[in-house]
Write a protein that holds these residues in place. Sequence first.
Motif, PDB file in Angstrom:
ATOM      1  N   ASP A  46       0.761  -0.837   0.168  1.00 40.34           N
ATOM      2  CA  ASP A  46      -0.011   0.499  -0.092  1.00 40.34           C
ATOM      3  C   ASP A  46       0.745   1.193   0.287  1.00 40.34           C
ATOM      4  O   ASP A  46       0.690   2.069  -0.622  1.00 40.34           O
ATOM      5  N   GLN A  47       2.066   1.236   0.421  1.00 38.53           N
ATOM      6  CA  GLN A  47       2.675   2.546   0.885  1.00 38.53           C
ATOM      7  C   GLN A  47       3.690   2.630  -0.252  1.00 38.53           C
ATOM      8  O   GLN A  47       4.403   3.908  -0.791  1.00 38.53           O
ATOM      9  N   PHE A  48       4.623   1.476  -0.903  1.00 36.17           N
ATOM     10  CA  PHE A  48       5.465   1.408  -1.906  1.00 36.17           C
ATOM     11  C   PHE A  48       4.841   0.927  -3.186  1.00 36.17           C
ATOM     12  O   PHE A  48       5.381   1.333  -4.349  1.00 36.17           O
ATOM     13  N   GLY A  49       3.960   0.448  -3.634  1.00 35.30           N
ATOM     14  CA  GLY A  49       3.221  -0.119  -4.928  1.00 35.30           C
ATOM     15  C   GLY A  49       3.453  -1.174  -4.845  1.00 35.30           C
ATOM     16  O   GLY A  49       3.402  -1.714  -6.361  1.00 35.30           O
ATOM     17  N   LYS A  50       4.897  -1.582  -4.687  1.00 33.06           N
ATOM     18  CA  LYS A  50       6.042  -3.137  -4.903  1.00 33.06           C
ATOM     19  C   LYS A  50       6.136  -3.538  -3.898  1.00 33.06           C
ATOM     20  O   LYS A  50       7.118  -2.919  -3.130  1.00 33.06           O
ATOM     21  N   ILE A  51       7.035  -4.436  -3.764  1.00 34.15           N
ATOM     22  CA  ILE A  51       8.431  -5.615  -3.430  1.00 34.15           C
ATOM     23  C   ILE A  51       9.200  -6.359  -4.166  1.00 34.15           C
ATOM     24  O   ILE A  51       8.804  -6.840  -5.081  1.00 34.15           O
ATOM     25  N   ASP A  52      10.425  -5.651  -4.419  1.00 32.02           N
ATOM     26  CA  ASP A  52      11.017  -6.177  -4.986  1.00 32.02           C
ATOM     27  C   ASP A  52      12.409  -7.397  -4.753  1.00 32.02           C
ATOM     28  O   ASP A  52      12.207  -8.329  -5.665  1.00 32.02           O
ATOM     29  N   ILE A  53      12.447  -6.771  -3.368  1.00 31.16           N
ATOM     30  CA  ILE A  53      13.169  -7.792  -2.579  1.00 31.16           C
ATOM     31  C   ILE A  53      12.871  -8.693  -1.593  1.00 31.16           C
ATOM     32  O   ILE A  53      12.369  -7.535  -0.798  1.00 31.16           O
ATOM     33  N   LEU A  54      13.192  -9.447  -1.211  1.00 29.32           N
ATOM     34  CA  LEU A  54      12.113 -10.650  -0.179  1.00 29.32           C
ATOM     35  C   LEU A  54      13.351 -11.082   0.678  1.00 29.32           C
ATOM     36  O   LEU A  54      13.656 -12.135  -0.486  1.00 29.32           O
ATOM     37  N   VAL A  55      13.653 -11.078   1.725  1.00 36.51           N
ATOM     38  CA  VAL A  55      14.696 -11.826   2.385  1.00 36.51           C
ATOM     39  C   VAL A  55      14.135 -12.485   3.550  1.00 36.51           C
ATOM     40  O   VAL A  55      13.290 -11.792   4.588  1.00 36.51           O
ATOM     41  N   ASN A  56      13.601 -13.735   3.717  1.00 35.47           N
ATOM     42  CA  ASN A  56      13.228 -13.767   4.916  1.00 35.47           C
ATOM     43  C   ASN A  56      14.063 -14.544   5.817  1.00 35.47           C
ATOM     44  O   ASN A  56      14.385 -16.076   5.637  1.00 35.47           O
ATOM     45  N   ASN A  57      14.411 -13.777   6.765  1.00 35.04           N
ATOM     46  CA  ASN A  57      15.539 -13.886   8.196  1.00 35.04           C
ATOM     47  C   ASN A  57      14.955 -15.247   8.951  1.00 35.04           C
ATOM     48  O   ASN A  57      15.696 -14.808  10.017  1.00 35.04           O
ATOM     49  N   MET A  58      13.353 -14.257   9.031  1.00 34.57           N
ATOM     50  CA  MET A  58      13.431 -14.810  10.200  1.00 34.57           C
ATOM     51  C   MET A  58      13.302 -15.821  10.868  1.00 34.57           C
ATOM     52  O   MET A  58      13.372 -16.798   9.899  1.00 34.57           O
ATOM     53  N   GLY A  59      13.685 -15.963  11.603  1.00 33.48           N
ATOM     54  CA  GLY A  59      13.403 -17.856  12.364  1.00 33.48           C
ATOM     55  C   GLY A  59      14.025 -17.770  13.975  1.00 33.48           C
ATOM     56  O   GLY A  59      15.118 -16.388  14.356  1.00 33.48           O
ATOM     57  N   GLY A  60      14.740 -18.919  14.169  1.00 36.35           N
ATOM     58  CA  GLY A  60      15.363 -19.259  15.637  1.00 36.35           C
ATOM     59  C   GLY A  60      14.860 -20.195  15.757  1.00 36.35           C
ATOM     60  O   GLY A  60      14.028 -21.139  15.216  1.00 36.35           O
ATOM     61  N   SER A  61      14.878 -20.691  17.528  1.00 41.49           N
ATOM     62  CA  SER A  61      14.762 -21.845  18.155  1.00 41.49           C
ATOM     63  C   SER A  61      14.481 -21.470  19.712  1.00 41.49           C
ATOM     64  O   SER A  61      15.852 -20.973  20.146  1.00 41.49           O
ATOM     65  N   GLU A  62      13.710 -22.321  20.088  1.00 42.49           N
ATOM     66  CA  GLU A  62      13.829 -21.724  21.618  1.00 42.49           C
ATOM     67  C   GLU A  62      13.027 -22.280  22.577  1.00 42.49           C
ATOM     68  O   GLU A  62      12.766 -22.904  23.803  1.00 42.49           O
ATOM     69  N   THR A  63      13.285 -24.147  21.950  1.00 39.31           N
ATOM     70  CA  THR A  63      13.580 -25.594  22.632  1.00 39.31           C
ATOM     71  C   THR A  63      14.753 -25.902  23.579  1.00 39.31           C
ATOM     72  O   THR A  63      15.594 -25.256  23.258  1.00 39.31           O
ATOM     73  N   PRO A  64      13.741 -26.686  24.506  1.00 36.06           N
ATOM     74  CA  PRO A  64      14.840 -27.207  25.716  1.00 36.06           C
ATOM     75  C   PRO A  64      15.417 -28.345  25.624  1.00 36.06           C
ATOM     76  O   PRO A  64      15.032 -28.514  24.176  1.00 36.06           O
ATOM     77  N   GLY A  65      16.321 -28.152  25.932  1.00 35.00           N
ATOM     78  CA  GLY A  65      17.435 -29.225  25.423  1.00 35.00           C
ATOM     79  C   GLY A  65      17.581 -30.927  26.178  1.00 35.00           C
ATOM     80  O   GLY A  65      16.165 -30.361  27.067  1.00 35.00           O
ATOM     81  N   GLY A  66      17.953 -31.589  25.999  1.00 33.93           N
ATOM     82  CA  GLY A  66      17.147 -32.738  26.299  1.00 33.93           C
ATOM     83  C   GLY A  66      16.436 -34.303  25.397  1.00 33.93           C
ATOM     84  O   GLY A  66      16.394 -34.896  25.805  1.00 33.93           O
ATOM     85  N   GLY A  67      16.436 -33.614  24.064  1.00 32.35           N
ATOM     86  CA  GLY A  67      16.948 -34.423  23.186  1.00 32.35           C
ATOM     87  C   GLY A  67      14.557 -34.662  23.083  1.00 32.35           C
ATOM     88  O   GLY A  67      14.828 -33.402  23.252  1.00 32.35           O
ATOM     89  N   PHE A  68      14.734 -35.392  21.562  1.00 31.73           N
ATOM     90  CA  PHE A  68      13.696 -35.599  21.299  1.00 31.73           C
ATOM     91  C   PHE A  68      12.373 -35.788  22.873  1.00 31.73           C
ATOM     92  O   PHE A  68      11.419 -35.699  21.886  1.00 31.73           O
ATOM     93  N   ALA A  69      12.257 -36.779  23.642  1.00 26.78           N
ATOM     94  CA  ALA A  69      11.941 -36.610  24.705  1.00 26.78           C
ATOM     95  C   ALA A  69      11.238 -35.320  25.366  1.00 26.78           C
ATOM     96  O   ALA A  69       9.930 -35.658  25.863  1.00 26.78           O
ATOM     97  N   ALA A  70      12.404 -34.645  25.235  1.00 25.78           N
ATOM     98  CA  ALA A  70      12.119 -32.979  26.342  1.00 25.78           C
ATOM     99  C   ALA A  70      10.699 -32.094  25.080  1.00 25.78           C
ATOM    100  O   ALA A  70      10.536 -31.349  26.122  1.00 25.78           O
ATOM    101  N   LEU A  71      10.692 -32.450  24.027  1.00 27.21           N
ATOM    102  CA  LEU A  71      10.170 -31.937  22.869  1.00 27.21           C
ATOM    103  C   LEU A  71       8.450 -32.333  22.775  1.00 27.21           C
ATOM    104  O   LEU A  71       8.063 -33.060  23.210  1.00 27.21           O
ATOM    105  N   THR A  72       7.685 -30.790  23.136  1.00 26.24           N
ATOM    106  CA  THR A  72       6.343 -31.093  23.386  1.00 26.24           C
ATOM    107  C   THR A  72       5.780 -30.616  22.061  1.00 26.24           C
ATOM    108  O   THR A  72       6.421 -30.260  21.153  1.00 26.24           O
TER     109      THR A  72
END
Length: 286
Positions: free
Chosen positions: A99-125
């Motif tokens: 709406d503001q610029f009328g176009k997007i020429d470049i998109l960099v999908n950088n968002m991400g990360g991990s917040e899971t606990p340690g302990g391997g597979f069994a510790a994950l919900t």
Amino acid sequence: MNRKSVLVGKYHTAEICIKQFQINQQMDYQNELVGQVALVTGGTKGAGKAIAERLNSAGAKVIVTARSQPESVANGIQFIPSDLSTQDGPGKVASKVLDQFGKIDILVNNMGGSETPGGGFAALTHEDWEFALRTNLLAPVGLDRAILPQMLERKSGVIIHIGSIQGKLPLHDSTLPYAAAKAGLINYSKGLAKEVSPKGVRVLTVSPGWIMTAASKRMMERISESSDISIEAATQSVMDALGGIPLGRPAQPEEVAELVGFLVSPRAGYLTGTEYVIDGGTIPTI
């Protein structure tokens, strides 16, 4: 010369090389993205911030998104708050920018990360898995769906997905959902490139290894304090856990940004559908 001195020396050398390279290249790329509109998710800190500033320095109009308001952004960069992990987050951000610029020429999908606990597979919900998949895979897919139509209509655009070497080198103790999501992102990115590249839109993946961000520095401080070792020893312990980094240090955010800056530029016009790994040689296989 002891191991600590070698490690510190490599950090110092890397910083000097980066600064000199930026000085040498500034005149070459400072105008190559003039007239381009770039959206960088997770662009307020770490590699995302470095990417946004790199594109801004090349003349692009840069918009960054994140959940939290940053303390400051560089001149010329606009901030839009958003939680892209929600179902309607990507569409809202895309609408605001278009709406503001009328176009997007470049998109960099950088968002991400991990917040899971340690302990391997069994510790994950179930919630741990769902959050990792929403943040690292479904959010980029949602933003692509919202932005691609106008790129395809103009037969022009570049999408960069920031993956991770964990897509190929998963660490099972605490980041297995993150690794699985990034592997999915890399696969999706390749498939999308095959579909839209004939229609004028380039799609690429950049998969970094360990990056020495402010968050990484804080982690080194915590390890140093809890284990009663030096910051340098804490850093070495993380590199050892990765199986070693042949270049002997983590990446600097600016090094990742420089690769992205090249890939979105006209100089990389024949590149699409490829994953570029920037890990200092961490992955031990071809």
